[in-house]
Design a protein around this motif. Sequence first.
Motif, PDB file in Angstrom:
ATOM      1  N   ALA A 161      -3.925  43.373  51.561  1.00 40.12           N
ATOM      2  CA  ALA A 161      -4.524  42.262  52.043  1.00 40.12           C
ATOM      3  C   ALA A 161      -5.438  42.794  53.424  1.00 40.12           C
ATOM      4  CB  ALA A 161      -3.695  40.796  52.510  1.00 40.12           C
ATOM      5  N   ASP A 162      -6.321  42.014  53.715  1.00 40.07           N
ATOM      6  CA  ASP A 162      -7.187  42.533  55.039  1.00 40.07           C
ATOM      7  C   ASP A 162      -6.447  42.175  56.002  1.00 40.07           C
ATOM      8  OD1 ASP A 162     -10.170  43.117  55.910  1.00 40.07           O
ATOM      9  OD2 ASP A 162      -9.432  41.421  57.301  1.00 40.07           O
ATOM     10  N   ALA A 163      -6.594  43.101  57.328  1.00 37.03           N
ATOM     11  CA  ALA A 163      -5.972  42.943  58.476  1.00 37.03           C
ATOM     12  C   ALA A 163      -6.183  41.307  59.015  1.00 37.03           C
ATOM     13  CB  ALA A 163      -6.209  43.907  59.332  1.00 37.03           C
ATOM     14  N   GLY A 164      -7.143  40.892  58.935  1.00 39.16           N
ATOM     15  CA  GLY A 164      -7.675  39.461  59.356  1.00 39.16           C
ATOM     16  C   GLY A 164      -7.236  38.189  58.565  1.00 39.16           C
ATOM     17  N   LEU A 165      -6.081  38.473  57.856  1.00 37.54           N
ATOM     18  CA  LEU A 165      -5.486  37.499  56.970  1.00 37.54           C
ATOM     19  C   LEU A 165      -4.961  36.077  57.734  1.00 37.54           C
ATOM     20  CD1 LEU A 165      -4.229  36.989  53.983  1.00 37.54           C
ATOM     21  CD2 LEU A 165      -1.937  38.046  54.982  1.00 37.54           C
ATOM     22  N   ALA A 166      -5.665  34.976  57.427  1.00 37.43           N
ATOM     23  CA  ALA A 166      -5.406  34.128  58.103  1.00 37.43           C
ATOM     24  C   ALA A 166      -4.288  33.168  57.806  1.00 37.43           C
ATOM     25  CB  ALA A 166      -6.733  33.033  58.001  1.00 37.43           C
ATOM     26  N   ARG A 167      -3.646  33.572  56.629  1.00 32.21           N
ATOM     27  CA  ARG A 167      -2.485  32.643  56.250  1.00 32.21           C
ATOM     28  C   ARG A 167      -1.290  33.269  56.827  1.00 32.21           C
ATOM     29  NH1 ARG A 167      -3.009  31.310  49.895  1.00 32.21           N
ATOM     30  NH2 ARG A 167      -5.373  31.050  49.831  1.00 32.21           N
ATOM     31  N   PRO A 168      -0.196  32.178  57.234  1.00 32.35           N
ATOM     32  CA  PRO A 168       0.775  32.671  57.854  1.00 32.35           C
ATOM     33  C   PRO A 168       1.973  33.422  56.871  1.00 32.35           C
ATOM     34  CG  PRO A 168       0.913  30.363  57.319  1.00 32.35           C
ATOM     35  CD  PRO A 168      -0.430  30.913  56.865  1.00 32.35           C
ATOM     36  N   VAL A 169       1.834  34.720  57.109  1.00 29.60           N
ATOM     37  CA  VAL A 169       2.753  35.377  56.189  1.00 29.60           C
ATOM     38  C   VAL A 169       3.560  36.491  56.950  1.00 29.60           C
ATOM     39  CG1 VAL A 169       2.635  37.125  54.372  1.00 29.60           C
ATOM     40  CG2 VAL A 169       1.065  35.541  54.511  1.00 29.60           C
ATOM     41  N   SER A 170       4.774  36.626  56.665  1.00 27.71           N
ATOM     42  CA  SER A 170       5.632  37.443  57.522  1.00 27.71           C
ATOM     43  C   SER A 170       6.561  38.165  56.354  1.00 27.71           C
ATOM     44  CB  SER A 170       6.509  36.760  58.432  1.00 27.71           C
ATOM     45  OG  SER A 170       7.473  35.800  57.818  1.00 27.71           O
ATOM     46  N   ARG A 171       6.708  39.583  56.618  1.00 26.11           N
ATOM     47  CA  ARG A 171       7.793  40.313  55.473  1.00 26.11           C
ATOM     48  C   ARG A 171       8.358  41.290  56.597  1.00 26.11           C
ATOM     49  NH1 ARG A 171       4.659  41.436  49.623  1.00 26.11           N
ATOM     50  NH2 ARG A 171       4.773  39.095  49.226  1.00 26.11           N
ATOM     51  N   GLU A 172       9.715  41.869  56.002  1.00 24.09           N
ATOM     52  CA  GLU A 172      10.308  42.750  56.855  1.00 24.09           C
ATOM     53  C   GLU A 172       9.478  44.075  57.154  1.00 24.09           C
ATOM     54  OE1 GLU A 172      13.827  43.867  54.673  1.00 24.09           O
ATOM     55  OE2 GLU A 172      14.647  41.943  54.473  1.00 24.09           O
ATOM     56  N   VAL A 173       8.803  44.489  56.511  1.00 24.22           N
ATOM     57  CA  VAL A 173       7.991  45.681  56.890  1.00 24.22           C
ATOM     58  C   VAL A 173       6.313  45.587  56.553  1.00 24.22           C
ATOM     59  CG1 VAL A 173       7.571  48.102  56.112  1.00 24.22           C
ATOM     60  CG2 VAL A 173       9.861  47.105  55.802  1.00 24.22           C
ATOM     61  N   VAL A 174       5.705  45.756  57.531  1.00 24.52           N
ATOM     62  CA  VAL A 174       4.082  45.674  57.536  1.00 24.52           C
ATOM     63  C   VAL A 174       3.688  47.129  57.817  1.00 24.52           C
ATOM     64  CG1 VAL A 174       2.094  44.518  58.614  1.00 24.52           C
ATOM     65  CG2 VAL A 174       4.184  43.168  58.130  1.00 24.52           C
ATOM     66  N   VAL A 175       2.634  47.304  56.841  1.00 25.44           N
ATOM     67  CA  VAL A 175       1.962  48.754  57.135  1.00 25.44           C
ATOM     68  C   VAL A 175       0.493  48.234  57.475  1.00 25.44           C
ATOM     69  CG1 VAL A 175       1.376  51.020  55.742  1.00 25.44           C
ATOM     70  CG2 VAL A 175       3.506  49.721  55.328  1.00 25.44           C
ATOM     71  N   LEU A 176      -0.032  48.828  58.580  1.00 28.05           N
ATOM     72  CA  LEU A 176      -1.256  48.767  59.142  1.00 28.05           C
ATOM     73  C   LEU A 176      -2.109  49.977  58.976  1.00 28.05           C
ATOM     74  CD1 LEU A 176      -3.348  46.911  60.536  1.00 28.05           C
ATOM     75  CD2 LEU A 176      -2.352  47.974  62.546  1.00 28.05           C
ATOM     76  N   VAL A 177      -3.106  49.637  58.041  1.00 30.61           N
ATOM     77  CA  VAL A 177      -3.845  50.991  57.998  1.00 30.61           C
ATOM     78  C   VAL A 177      -5.303  50.754  58.626  1.00 30.61           C
ATOM     79  CG1 VAL A 177      -5.012  52.165  55.922  1.00 30.61           C
ATOM     80  CG2 VAL A 177      -3.072  50.778  55.573  1.00 30.61           C
ATOM     81  N   ALA A 178      -5.456  51.761  59.464  1.00 30.70           N
ATOM     82  CA  ALA A 178      -6.503  51.877  60.428  1.00 30.70           C
ATOM     83  C   ALA A 178      -7.551  52.834  59.706  1.00 30.70           C
ATOM     84  CB  ALA A 178      -6.118  52.465  61.892  1.00 30.70           C
ATOM     85  N   ASN A 179      -8.248  52.100  58.760  1.00 34.10           N
ATOM     86  CA  ASN A 179      -9.110  52.984  57.933  1.00 34.10           C
ATOM     87  C   ASN A 179     -10.364  52.721  58.432  1.00 34.10           C
ATOM     88  OD1 ASN A 179      -8.988  50.659  56.748  1.00 34.10           O
ATOM     89  ND2 ASN A 179      -9.335  51.175  54.829  1.00 34.10           N
ATOM     90  N   GLY A 180     -10.701  52.173  59.552  1.00 36.63           N
ATOM     91  CA  GLY A 180     -12.116  51.841  59.861  1.00 36.63           C
ATOM     92  C   GLY A 180     -12.163  50.744  60.860  1.00 36.63           C
ATOM     93  N   GLY A 181     -13.369  50.375  61.425  1.00 38.47           N
ATOM     94  CA  GLY A 181     -13.759  49.433  62.299  1.00 38.47           C
ATOM     95  C   GLY A 181     -13.497  49.712  63.628  1.00 38.47           C
ATOM     96  N   PRO A 182     -13.994  48.887  64.571  1.00 36.69           N
ATOM     97  CA  PRO A 182     -13.991  49.100  66.095  1.00 36.69           C
ATOM     98  C   PRO A 182     -12.571  49.097  66.552  1.00 36.69           C
ATOM     99  CG  PRO A 182     -14.791  46.760  65.680  1.00 36.69           C
ATOM    100  CD  PRO A 182     -14.623  47.538  64.136  1.00 36.69           C
ATOM    101  N   ALA A 183     -12.371  49.738  67.680  1.00 33.96           N
ATOM    102  CA  ALA A 183     -11.077  49.730  68.626  1.00 33.96           C
ATOM    103  C   ALA A 183     -10.493  48.606  68.964  1.00 33.96           C
ATOM    104  CB  ALA A 183     -11.238  50.695  69.614  1.00 33.96           C
ATOM    105  N   ALA A 184     -11.371  47.495  69.307  1.00 36.75           N
ATOM    106  CA  ALA A 184     -11.232  46.296  69.645  1.00 36.75           C
ATOM    107  C   ALA A 184     -10.522  45.335  68.484  1.00 36.75           C
ATOM    108  CB  ALA A 184     -12.258  45.474  70.249  1.00 36.75           C
ATOM    109  N   ARG A 185     -11.141  45.500  67.245  1.00 36.17           N
ATOM    110  CA  ARG A 185     -10.500  44.945  66.004  1.00 36.17           C
ATOM    111  C   ARG A 185      -9.011  45.430  65.716  1.00 36.17           C
ATOM    112  NH1 ARG A 185     -10.671  45.184  60.282  1.00 36.17           N
ATOM    113  NH2 ARG A 185     -10.544  42.769  59.430  1.00 36.17           N
ATOM    114  N   ALA A 186      -8.978  46.727  65.835  1.00 37.11           N
ATOM    115  CA  ALA A 186      -7.649  47.536  65.614  1.00 37.11           C
ATOM    116  C   ALA A 186      -6.366  46.999  66.728  1.00 37.11           C
ATOM    117  CB  ALA A 186      -7.931  49.088  65.888  1.00 37.11           C
ATOM    118  N   ALA A 187      -7.111  46.820  68.042  1.00 43.29           N
ATOM    119  CA  ALA A 187      -6.161  46.357  68.777  1.00 43.29           C
ATOM    120  C   ALA A 187      -5.435  44.764  68.453  1.00 43.29           C
ATOM    121  CB  ALA A 187      -6.575  46.252  70.289  1.00 43.29           C
ATOM    122  N   GLU A 188      -6.368  44.059  68.207  1.00 45.50           N
ATOM    123  CA  GLU A 188      -6.027  42.777  67.629  1.00 45.50           C
ATOM    124  C   GLU A 188      -5.230  42.646  66.237  1.00 45.50           C
ATOM    125  OE1 GLU A 188      -9.664  40.455  67.263  1.00 45.50           O
ATOM    126  OE2 GLU A 188     -10.149  40.404  69.235  1.00 45.50           O
TER     127      GLU A 188
END
Length: 219
Positions: A161-188
């Motif tokens: 999914a997109d990093a801006g996923l609005a649905r309340p989702v939680s899982r044991e492991v989350v893989v965050l892919v920094a494949n673009g976008g501004p640094a401020a959005r990466a921090a959030e």
Amino acid sequence: MPVFPEEPEIHESLPGPGVPFPRESDAQALHTPASSGATATAPTTVAAVPVPGPRPAPPRAAPSRSDRPGPPRLIPKPGPAPRRPAEAVPQVEVQRVAAAPAQALDRADEAVDRLLDAGRDPGQILVLTLGEAHPWQQHELSFGEERYWAQLAEGGDVFYADAGLARPVSREVVVLVANGGPAARAAEAYTAALGRATALLVVCGEAGPAAAAGRPGRA
């Protein structure tokens, strides 16, 4: 023949008071009844019959120790409730995989393969992308939004999914892919991904505190 008048019959009488008997045997004879020839019977001894009285009361058993009155029990006064120890906040492990934005997707796929080989359940892995959507996300969306979100509810496979996923989702492991976008959005996105992971966060690329301290402003 001359007739004599009858002489009066003289009866013996007991001497009056104060007149002594002629003989002591005479006094005994007067008080002893004449025997008629029958054998004298010895007096019969009558056994004394005990007179019934009040029955003795049965012995009273000694009261048990529990029935004996003791000192009054002291009721403790209510005091302040003991403080409960603060619940331990689960610590989420953070792993970083160095990668440029162009290679971040490949590094993320390799990280997912390692997690599956280590025995992780596919339904406990969530992959979030900061830039372009992951190819698997694009493939699932081709079947429609309904089918795509149904996979998230089923929880049977790795979900992309997109990093801006609005649905309340939680899982044991989350893989965050920094494949673009501004640094401020990466921090959030890093903060949000850390809140969704319950055990492990894998950051592929530059996102989060390390990225801000390294080269701020780089997309």
